[in-house]
Each structure stands twice: as C-alpha cells, then as structure tokens.
Scaffold this motif. Structure first.
Motif, PDB file in Angstrom:
ATOM      1  N   LEU A 104      68.455  17.088  80.259  1.00 46.23           N
ATOM      2  CA  LEU A 104      67.563  17.043  81.121  1.00 46.23           C
ATOM      3  C   LEU A 104      66.349  16.117  80.211  1.00 46.23           C
ATOM      4  O   LEU A 104      66.024  16.673  79.167  1.00 46.23           O
ATOM      5  CB  LEU A 104      66.644  18.157  81.762  1.00 46.23           C
ATOM      6  CG  LEU A 104      65.450  18.007  82.445  1.00 46.23           C
ATOM      7  CD1 LEU A 104      65.675  17.252  84.028  1.00 46.23           C
ATOM      8  CD2 LEU A 104      64.886  19.343  82.948  1.00 46.23           C
ATOM      9  N   PRO A 105      65.597  14.910  80.562  1.00 45.88           N
ATOM     10  CA  PRO A 105      64.828  14.353  79.760  1.00 45.88           C
ATOM     11  C   PRO A 105      63.339  14.981  79.802  1.00 45.88           C
ATOM     12  O   PRO A 105      63.225  15.763  80.749  1.00 45.88           O
ATOM     13  CB  PRO A 105      64.520  12.954  80.389  1.00 45.88           C
ATOM     14  CG  PRO A 105      64.878  13.039  81.745  1.00 45.88           C
ATOM     15  CD  PRO A 105      66.180  14.236  81.663  1.00 45.88           C
ATOM     16  N   PRO A 106      62.547  14.830  78.786  1.00 47.89           N
ATOM     17  CA  PRO A 106      61.352  15.612  78.736  1.00 47.89           C
ATOM     18  C   PRO A 106      60.203  15.346  79.721  1.00 47.89           C
ATOM     19  O   PRO A 106      59.818  16.086  80.328  1.00 47.89           O
ATOM     20  CB  PRO A 106      60.602  15.101  77.292  1.00 47.89           C
ATOM     21  CG  PRO A 106      61.744  14.465  76.736  1.00 47.89           C
ATOM     22  CD  PRO A 106      63.075  14.276  77.464  1.00 47.89           C
ATOM     23  N   LEU A 107      60.302  14.170  80.274  1.00 49.98           N
ATOM     24  CA  LEU A 107      59.411  13.856  81.614  1.00 49.98           C
ATOM     25  C   LEU A 107      60.090  14.750  82.903  1.00 49.98           C
ATOM     26  O   LEU A 107      59.070  15.378  83.556  1.00 49.98           O
ATOM     27  CB  LEU A 107      59.377  12.312  82.078  1.00 49.98           C
ATOM     28  CG  LEU A 107      58.429  11.516  81.059  1.00 49.98           C
ATOM     29  CD1 LEU A 107      58.818   9.961  81.537  1.00 49.98           C
ATOM     30  CD2 LEU A 107      57.054  12.136  81.197  1.00 49.98           C
ATOM     31  N   GLY A 108      61.271  14.670  82.959  1.00 50.01           N
ATOM     32  CA  GLY A 108      62.182  15.521  84.011  1.00 50.01           C
ATOM     33  C   GLY A 108      61.714  16.986  83.789  1.00 50.01           C
ATOM     34  O   GLY A 108      61.567  17.933  84.666  1.00 50.01           O
ATOM     35  N   ALA A 109      61.767  17.675  82.450  1.00 51.12           N
ATOM     36  CA  ALA A 109      61.553  18.931  82.433  1.00 51.12           C
ATOM     37  C   ALA A 109      59.993  19.291  82.777  1.00 51.12           C
ATOM     38  O   ALA A 109      59.983  20.301  83.263  1.00 51.12           O
ATOM     39  CB  ALA A 109      61.772  19.186  80.807  1.00 51.12           C
ATOM     40  N   GLU A 110      58.985  18.457  82.236  1.00 52.48           N
ATOM     41  CA  GLU A 110      57.731  18.664  82.799  1.00 52.48           C
ATOM     42  C   GLU A 110      57.652  18.859  84.334  1.00 52.48           C
ATOM     43  O   GLU A 110      57.018  19.751  84.683  1.00 52.48           O
ATOM     44  CB  GLU A 110      56.806  17.612  82.107  1.00 52.48           C
ATOM     45  CG  GLU A 110      56.741  17.619  80.797  1.00 52.48           C
ATOM     46  CD  GLU A 110      56.014  16.533  79.996  1.00 52.48           C
ATOM     47  OE1 GLU A 110      55.382  15.784  80.682  1.00 52.48           O
ATOM     48  OE2 GLU A 110      55.877  16.512  78.818  1.00 52.48           O
ATOM     49  N   GLU A 111      58.246  17.760  84.925  1.00 55.01           N
ATOM     50  CA  GLU A 111      58.213  17.718  86.269  1.00 55.01           C
ATOM     51  C   GLU A 111      58.990  19.088  86.948  1.00 55.01           C
ATOM     52  O   GLU A 111      58.533  19.618  88.058  1.00 55.01           O
ATOM     53  CB  GLU A 111      58.935  16.480  87.006  1.00 55.01           C
ATOM     54  CG  GLU A 111      58.862  16.414  88.369  1.00 55.01           C
ATOM     55  CD  GLU A 111      58.924  14.897  88.819  1.00 55.01           C
ATOM     56  OE1 GLU A 111      58.453  14.211  89.630  1.00 55.01           O
ATOM     57  OE2 GLU A 111      60.177  14.390  88.329  1.00 55.01           O
ATOM     58  N   LEU A 112      59.977  19.552  86.501  1.00 54.23           N
ATOM     59  CA  LEU A 112      60.755  20.679  86.874  1.00 54.23           C
ATOM     60  C   LEU A 112      59.954  22.070  86.751  1.00 54.23           C
ATOM     61  O   LEU A 112      59.672  22.699  87.785  1.00 54.23           O
ATOM     62  CB  LEU A 112      62.187  20.706  86.143  1.00 54.23           C
ATOM     63  CG  LEU A 112      63.013  21.790  86.663  1.00 54.23           C
ATOM     64  CD1 LEU A 112      63.338  21.747  88.127  1.00 54.23           C
ATOM     65  CD2 LEU A 112      63.956  21.882  85.678  1.00 54.23           C
ATOM     66  N   VAL A 113      59.337  22.128  85.562  1.00 53.10           N
ATOM     67  CA  VAL A 113      58.449  23.442  85.161  1.00 53.10           C
ATOM     68  C   VAL A 113      57.122  23.446  86.103  1.00 53.10           C
ATOM     69  O   VAL A 113      56.933  24.479  86.738  1.00 53.10           O
ATOM     70  CB  VAL A 113      58.278  23.729  83.885  1.00 53.10           C
ATOM     71  CG1 VAL A 113      59.550  23.825  83.106  1.00 53.10           C
ATOM     72  CG2 VAL A 113      57.359  22.409  83.311  1.00 53.10           C
ATOM     73  N   VAL A 114      56.862  22.384  86.384  1.00 53.96           N
ATOM     74  CA  VAL A 114      55.508  22.329  87.382  1.00 53.96           C
ATOM     75  C   VAL A 114      56.107  22.669  88.791  1.00 53.96           C
ATOM     76  O   VAL A 114      55.363  23.486  89.358  1.00 53.96           O
ATOM     77  CB  VAL A 114      54.871  21.067  87.504  1.00 53.96           C
ATOM     78  CG1 VAL A 114      53.677  20.838  88.440  1.00 53.96           C
ATOM     79  CG2 VAL A 114      54.009  20.537  86.165  1.00 53.96           C
ATOM     80  N   ARG A 115      57.020  22.128  89.138  1.00 55.53           N
ATOM     81  CA  ARG A 115      57.720  22.536  90.582  1.00 55.53           C
ATOM     82  C   ARG A 115      58.106  24.047  90.628  1.00 55.53           C
ATOM     83  O   ARG A 115      57.824  24.774  91.535  1.00 55.53           O
ATOM     84  CB  ARG A 115      58.929  21.410  90.974  1.00 55.53           C
ATOM     85  CG  ARG A 115      58.493  20.169  91.042  1.00 55.53           C
ATOM     86  CD  ARG A 115      58.299  19.724  92.128  1.00 55.53           C
ATOM     87  NE  ARG A 115      57.935  18.169  92.299  1.00 55.53           N
ATOM     88  CZ  ARG A 115      58.408  17.244  93.218  1.00 55.53           C
ATOM     89  NH1 ARG A 115      59.278  17.683  94.221  1.00 55.53           N
ATOM     90  NH2 ARG A 115      58.065  15.912  93.015  1.00 55.53           N
ATOM     91  N   GLU A 116      58.717  24.340  89.778  1.00 59.95           N
ATOM     92  CA  GLU A 116      59.297  25.616  89.373  1.00 59.95           C
ATOM     93  C   GLU A 116      58.008  26.845  89.473  1.00 59.95           C
ATOM     94  O   GLU A 116      58.163  28.110  90.136  1.00 59.95           O
ATOM     95  CB  GLU A 116      60.355  25.979  88.585  1.00 59.95           C
ATOM     96  CG  GLU A 116      61.661  25.183  88.944  1.00 59.95           C
ATOM     97  CD  GLU A 116      62.735  25.832  88.278  1.00 59.95           C
ATOM     98  OE1 GLU A 116      62.813  26.337  87.380  1.00 59.95           O
ATOM     99  OE2 GLU A 116      63.913  25.485  89.127  1.00 59.95           O
ATOM    100  N   ALA A 117      56.955  26.424  88.946  1.00 64.47           N
ATOM    101  CA  ALA A 117      55.745  27.493  88.491  1.00 64.47           C
ATOM    102  C   ALA A 117      55.105  27.436  89.949  1.00 64.47           C
ATOM    103  O   ALA A 117      54.644  28.431  90.471  1.00 64.47           O
ATOM    104  CB  ALA A 117      54.988  26.920  87.694  1.00 64.47           C
ATOM    105  N   ALA A 118      55.111  26.401  90.931  1.00 65.68           N
ATOM    106  CA  ALA A 118      54.333  26.224  92.172  1.00 65.68           C
ATOM    107  C   ALA A 118      55.082  26.619  93.540  1.00 65.68           C
ATOM    108  O   ALA A 118      54.709  27.396  94.201  1.00 65.68           O
ATOM    109  CB  ALA A 118      53.922  24.820  92.377  1.00 65.68           C
ATOM    110  N   HIS A 119      56.676  26.579  93.032  1.00 65.58           N
ATOM    111  CA  HIS A 119      57.382  26.894  94.324  1.00 65.58           C
ATOM    112  C   HIS A 119      58.564  27.808  93.924  1.00 65.58           C
ATOM    113  O   HIS A 119      59.009  27.738  92.732  1.00 65.58           O
ATOM    114  CB  HIS A 119      57.811  25.851  94.977  1.00 65.58           C
ATOM    115  CG  HIS A 119      56.821  24.776  95.402  1.00 65.58           C
ATOM    116  ND1 HIS A 119      56.454  23.975  94.841  1.00 65.58           N
ATOM    117  CD2 HIS A 119      56.515  24.666  96.703  1.00 65.58           C
ATOM    118  CE1 HIS A 119      55.226  23.297  95.287  1.00 65.58           C
ATOM    119  NE2 HIS A 119      55.264  23.720  96.837  1.00 65.58           N
ATOM    120  N   HIS A 120      58.840  28.397  95.074  1.00 64.69           N
ATOM    121  CA  HIS A 120      60.090  29.545  94.562  1.00 64.69           C
ATOM    122  C   HIS A 120      61.436  28.653  95.486  1.00 64.69           C
ATOM    123  O   HIS A 120      61.184  28.083  96.588  1.00 64.69           O
ATOM    124  CB  HIS A 120      60.144  30.808  95.175  1.00 64.69           C
ATOM    125  CG  HIS A 120      61.271  31.506  95.519  1.00 64.69           C
ATOM    126  ND1 HIS A 120      61.774  32.116  94.458  1.00 64.69           N
ATOM    127  CD2 HIS A 120      62.245  31.915  96.158  1.00 64.69           C
ATOM    128  CE1 HIS A 120      62.991  32.674  94.577  1.00 64.69           C
ATOM    129  NE2 HIS A 120      63.164  32.591  95.906  1.00 64.69           N
TER     130      HIS A 120
END
Length: 158
Positions: A104-120
């Motif tokens: 997972l590239p760094p930009l993708g990691a940031e996008e993923l963690v923001v989504r996973e923190a906001a949504h289940h």
C-alpha cells in the motif's frame, strides 16, 4: 386442487440463461459462453474493467495517485474475476489487500486510515459511520475519530 410449487427458484433457460452467462463473463471472470466471439467479449470485459477502475479512482483518489502508473495494472489484476461490490467497497477491499501484502503506497495508507477511523466496514456489509471514538493504523499512518471528526495524527512516511 392446487399444484405444488418447486422447492426453489428455477434456473433461467433460453435467452435469460445466455444473458446471465454473458454478464458473469463480463463482470465476474466466468468463461466465455458458447456462441460468443471471444475477442469481442474480451474487449468488452476490458472496457468495463477500465470503467470500473475509473469509478474506484474517483472514490479513492489518493490510492490511485499513490499507485501512479501502476494503478491500472494493480486494479486490473485485483479485480479480474471479482464481481463488483460498488466503487467505494472495491477500493476499500483493494486498499486492505495491498496493506496486508505490504504494497500500500503512503497516500493510500493515509486515505485508508481516515476511512477506517470514520466508518466501520467488515468487508461484507456496506460501511457505516462510527459513533464511538475510533483509531486506525496502516503502516506508519495513524488516524483518530472523536466526536465525528477524523484527524490524521501521523502521516505515512514517503
């Protein structure tokens, strides 16, 4: 006297069966049904896969940008033979798989963690907003959701 109903739905026959087989070929990687020109079906399948990749990139722009020129090949290899779950969920599933493989590239990691923190999202049911505080991590990226607001606490190393 009434006639008994069959135990389950009857499988489609005739035109309906041929249409179902063609759809399965185009979007789920099933073999090309008899009577169809393989080259044309392959061209249609590739066009639909490109359209699907564009839709996922619209929902996951940082993931697509992080992969850059590798986006199309990565998405194509991942999505081939997989029916869509919708653009948002397809991107989420792809990002999780890339995270699990360490790709997972760094930009993708940031996008993923923001989504996973906001949504289940459990990978089965549609994502739901989180009500309680949540923490998410992918690689170096860390995000926290509290009171409905998501903060990226630590960006991924580039």
């Amino acid at each position: 006297m009434s006639t008994p109903h069959p135990a389950g739905p009857t499988p489609p026959t005739g035109l309906a069966a041929r249409q179902a087989a063609l759809v399965a070929t185009l979007v789920a990687g099933a073999p090309v049904p008899a009577g169809f020109v393989t080259d044309r079906v392959d061209a249609a399948r590739a066009a639909l896969l490109r359209k699907r990749a564009g839709e996922v990139a619209r929902h996951w722009p940082l993931l697509a940008a992080g992969l850059g020129d590798a986006w199309w090949g990565t998405f194509r290899d991942w999505a081939a033979g997989r029916p869509t779950a919708g653009s948002l969920r397809d991107g989420w599933d792809l990002a999780r798989e890339l995270r699990d493989r360490g790709a997972l590239p760094p930009l993708g990691a940031e996008e993923l963690v923001v989504r996973e923190a906001a949504h289940h999202y459990d990978g089965e049911q549609p994502p739901r907003h989180r009500r309680l505080p949540a923490f998410a991590r992918a690689g170096d990226a860390v995000a926290l959701q509290f009171a409905g607001r998501v903060r990226l606490l630590r960006p991924a190393r580039r």
